[in-house]
Write an enzyme that holds these catalytic residues in place. Sequence first.
Site, short mmCIF file in Angstrom:
data_model
loop_
_atom_site.label_atom_id
_atom_site.label_comp_id
_atom_site.label_asym_id
_atom_site.label_seq_id
_atom_site.Cartn_x
_atom_site.Cartn_y
_atom_site.Cartn_z
N ASP A 1 10.82 17.27 30.89
CA ASP A 1 9.96 17.33 31.51
C ASP A 1 10.97 17.63 32.81
OD1 ASP A 1 8.03 18.54 29.27
OD2 ASP A 1 6.85 16.13 29.91
N ASP B 1 6.58 11.67 25.12
CA ASP B 1 6.96 11.38 26.53
C ASP B 1 8.40 9.79 25.71
OD1 ASP B 1 5.54 12.76 28.30
OD2 ASP B 1 3.89 12.09 27.34
#
Length: 87
Positions: free
Chosen positions: A70, A52
């Site tokens: 994402d 992330d």
Amino acid sequence: MALTVVALVVMWRLYRQAESDARWRTWALALVSGGALGNLIDRVRSGRGVVDFLDVGVGAWRWPTFNIADIAVSSGAIILAVVLWNE
């Protein structure tokens, strides 16, 4: 990882079928494909999977976050859904 490769093949086929003036469709496919490829590279490079971009939380409590890939996949998928719906 296999599902990502299949998705990339589908995106390529959709791109090849697109008209030359289909800008929104091309942008949507580019976003989805680029994000999927970025996540695939993360999975191959890191044993932890997709890393992330932001890590938000307090102590052991973590909040699910998005990375740039994402965001690209999500945005591209929404645009692509709208474009294909209108076609």
